[in-house]
Design a protein around this motif. Structure first.
Motif, PDB file in Angstrom:
ATOM      1  N   LYS A  19       0.810  -1.219   0.000  1.00  0.00           N
ATOM      2  CA  LYS A  19       0.000   0.000   0.000  1.00  0.00           C
ATOM      3  C   LYS A  19       0.841   1.267   0.000  1.00  0.00           C
ATOM      4  N   ALA A  20       2.148   1.147  -0.191  1.00  0.00           N
ATOM      5  CA  ALA A  20       3.024   2.319  -0.208  1.00  0.00           C
ATOM      6  C   ALA A  20       2.860   3.084  -1.524  1.00  0.00           C
ATOM      7  N   ASP A  21       3.348   4.337  -1.537  1.00  0.00           N
ATOM      8  CA  ASP A  21       3.391   5.112  -2.772  1.00  0.00           C
ATOM      9  C   ASP A  21       4.850   5.345  -3.155  1.00  0.00           C
ATOM     10  N   SER A  22       5.069   6.004  -4.273  1.00  0.00           N
ATOM     11  CA  SER A  22       6.443   6.194  -4.760  1.00  0.00           C
ATOM     12  C   SER A  22       7.267   7.057  -3.809  1.00  0.00           C
ATOM     13  N   HIS A  23       6.645   8.039  -3.182  1.00  0.00           N
ATOM     14  CA  HIS A  23       7.359   8.869  -2.219  1.00  0.00           C
ATOM     15  C   HIS A  23       7.915   8.012  -1.083  1.00  0.00           C
TER      16      HIS A  23
END
Length: 345
Positions: A19-23
């Protein structure tokens, strides 16, 4: 006879996990690099991939500038800049700038895979196969630029700024073709075992026997890139490896796998080079999980020593593909504690 010491390095695909994002993924790259430096790893390299849902490193040189600013002494580099897409002068300028910002720490790893789907490859550089055919000229020009000997129509062209220490030049590959390029142009060679079924011992042997000394490198120098998933028990390590394989494949459409990116190859898809008939014979000792070392730190240390004897290499570039950032860090920490030792931390 006591085995020779092992040197460990890190290859980070910069995964966007669960569930992480690129940031978040880029922040985790900094955390991994800083941790690797603290633990005594020799190098920290980042890959190049394009338009891939679960991978956040499309421009290694930009990320490396950021990583370099957050670390102090670990060598940092690309694994790899995909040279068919680019003009050598631009690559040399970017890595000379990095080597000026972070003297004595920069590795320029180059490769010849497309790094993404057919459509993003077209968007990047047009006819990829035509660009691959130009690879010998591109390597020659890049080498000349780093050596400060490149000319156009008889006039010297310099990749500025000129750093106090040139980047180390490495060619990454999986077969005799890439090894031959590295040998001909006098670069270091990284055999990508984690994405290849070819006979690595034979490939590295051909590289060493054909090596021509250059101004950049007097003798052949090899690293082996291996998959490694370490945990406190073998059972837990196998669970983590299975979760990581399933997670990564879920973000790679069939077209991307067929394009031959390193990430797809790591999960079993053929490379573009292999599909073109450039692959060598498979290794004789084929077995489940052959591309990835899975187990406790002690088990993986033993396997690395076996590979050291097989390949004649004492440095291993570890890529750990699991689905959880904390477990990834733990894997590298366990291996460092067992193999590098507390004295290097």
């Amino acid at each position: 006879m006591k085995p020779l010491p092992l040197r460990l390095s890190v290859l980070d695909l910069v995964p966007v996990m669960q569930k992480a994002d690129s940031h978040t993924a880029l922040g985790q790259a900094v955390t991994l690099a800083r941790t690797a430096e603290k633990l005594g790893y020799t190098r920290y390299w980042v890959s190049e991939h394009h338009d891939m849902k679960h991978l956040a490193s499309a421009c290694p040189e930009v990320l490396l500038a950021h990583i370099g600013a957050h670390t102090e002494h670990i060598r940092i580099g690309s694994g790899a800049v995909l040279l068919p897409h680019y003009q050598p002068v631009k690559v040399a300028e970017a890595f000379h700038l990095l080597a000026t910002l972070h003297p004595g720490r920069i590795d320029l790893g180059i490769g010849r895979a497309p790094g993404g789907s057919a459509h993003v490859t077209l968007a990047l550089s047009g006819n990829f196969l035509e660009n691959v055919r130009k690879m010998p000229d591109k390597i020659r020009d890049l080498t000349a630029l780093i050596e400060g000997e490149f000319t156009v129509e008889g006039e010297r062209v310099t990749a500025r700024p000129v750093p106090p220490d040139s980047p180390e030049l490495w060619l990454l590959g999986t077969n005799a073709k890439s090894a031959a390029y590295a040998a001909e142009y006098g670069t270091g060679y990284v055999f990508g075992r984690f994405m290849s079924d070819n006979d690595g011992a034979a490939v590295l042997g051909e590289y060493r026997s054909a090596f021509r000394p250059s101004r950049l490198l007097a003798e052949p120098k090899a690293i082996v890139a291996v998959g490694a998933v370490c945990a406190e028990t073998e059972e837990r390590a196998r669970e983590l490896a299975a979760e990581g394989a399933g997670w990564l494949r879920s973000g790679l459409p069939a077209a991307e796998e067929a394009a031959g990116s390193e990430a797809a190859q790591a999960q079993g898809a053929p490379s573009a080079a292999d599909e073109a008939g450039e692959g060598g014979p498979p290794e004789k000792a084929d077995a489940p999980d052959r591309r990835t070392l899975i187990g406790t730190a002690g088990q993986i240390k033993e396997q690395l020593h076996e590979l050291q004897n097989l390949y004649g290499a004492d440095e291993f570039l570890l890529v750990t593909q699991v689905a959880d950032y904390a477990q990834r860090l733990k894997s590298y920490e366990l291996l460092a504690s067992c193999i590098i030792g507390p004295g290097r931390q």
